[in-house]
Design a protein around this motif. Structure first.
Motif, mmCIF file in Angstrom:
data_model
loop_
_atom_site.group_PDB
_atom_site.id
_atom_site.type_symbol
_atom_site.label_atom_id
_atom_site.label_comp_id
_atom_site.label_asym_id
_atom_site.label_seq_id
_atom_site.Cartn_x
_atom_site.Cartn_y
_atom_site.Cartn_z
ATOM 1 N N THR A 26 -2.670 0.241 4.856
ATOM 2 C CA THR A 26 -1.990 -0.675 3.927
ATOM 3 C C THR A 26 -1.963 -0.076 2.528
ATOM 4 N N MET A 27 -3.093 0.496 2.111
ATOM 5 C CA MET A 27 -3.176 1.118 0.787
ATOM 6 C C MET A 27 -2.226 2.307 0.691
ATOM 7 N N LEU A 28 -2.113 3.081 1.768
ATOM 8 C CA LEU A 28 -1.197 4.215 1.791
ATOM 9 C C LEU A 28 0.233 3.752 1.556
ATOM 10 N N THR A 29 0.634 2.702 2.248
ATOM 11 C CA THR A 29 1.984 2.154 2.091
ATOM 12 C C THR A 29 2.208 1.685 0.654
ATOM 13 N N GLN A 30 1.243 0.951 0.100
ATOM 14 C CA GLN A 30 1.382 0.417 -1.249
ATOM 15 C C GLN A 30 1.428 1.531 -2.293
ATOM 16 N N LEU A 31 0.568 2.536 -2.147
ATOM 17 C CA LEU A 31 0.562 3.637 -3.111
ATOM 18 C C LEU A 31 1.849 4.442 -3.049
ATOM 19 N N ASN A 32 2.351 4.689 -1.847
ATOM 20 C CA ASN A 32 3.608 5.436 -1.729
ATOM 21 C C ASN A 32 4.774 4.650 -2.317
ATOM 22 N N ARG A 33 4.776 3.324 -2.170
ATOM 23 C CA ARG A 33 5.811 2.499 -2.815
ATOM 24 C C ARG A 33 5.705 2.610 -4.332
ATOM 25 N N LEU A 34 4.466 2.604 -4.838
ATOM 26 C CA LEU A 34 4.243 2.723 -6.277
ATOM 27 C C LEU A 34 4.752 4.062 -6.788
ATOM 28 N N PHE A 35 4.450 5.153 -6.074
ATOM 29 C CA PHE A 35 4.919 6.465 -6.499
ATOM 30 C C PHE A 35 6.435 6.565 -6.431
ATOM 31 N N THR A 36 7.055 5.900 -5.468
ATOM 32 C CA THR A 36 8.510 5.873 -5.390
ATOM 33 C C THR A 36 9.091 5.170 -6.618
ATOM 34 N N LEU A 37 8.469 4.065 -7.007
ATOM 35 C CA LEU A 37 8.912 3.338 -8.199
ATOM 36 C C LEU A 37 8.739 4.193 -9.451
ATOM 37 N N ILE A 38 7.623 4.889 -9.552
ATOM 38 C CA ILE A 38 7.378 5.753 -10.711
ATOM 39 C C ILE A 38 8.432 6.853 -10.773
#
Length: 105
Positions: A26-38
């Motif tokens: 779950t954390m992997l998914t959330q962090l990758n979404r965050l990096f995509t937004l960045i």
């Protein structure tokens, strides 16, 4: 930038956070979404935009700056803290003070 599951596990280890396998995914998914937004935010053209020294400061040009007045709420008591009730459940309290173990010699 994209993280892997082993990256998340290493970060959790460095941060001294215990993550179960499903939490790490779950954390992997959330962090990758965050990096995509960045990455999307970094594509926004900012040429000619002056940095702000304060979030409420508006920079119009190099010479002219305007400040927004920040409205603060009045300093009024909105609730009464029942000290006796809180100190009753404290491990140690005396004379309206919380007693804690000595940590400095």
């Amino acid at each position: 930038m994209s993280l892997t599951l082993s990256d998340v596990q290493k970060l959790a280890e460095l941060a001294r956070i215990e993550l179960a396998a499903h939490e790490a995914e779950t954390m992997l998914t959330q962090l990758n979404r965050l990096f995509t937004l960045i990455d999307k935010v970094q594509t926004v053209p900012t040429d000619g935009i002056l940095p702000l020294a304060h979030p409420t400061e508006l920079a119009f040009s190099m010479d002219e700056k305007a400040n927004i007045a920040v409205r603060l709420r009045g300093d009024k008591v909105t609730e009464i803290v029942p000290c006796d009730e809180y100190q009753r459940i404290a491990p140690a309290a005396e004379n309206d003070l919380y007693l804690v173990p000595k940590v400095i010699e």
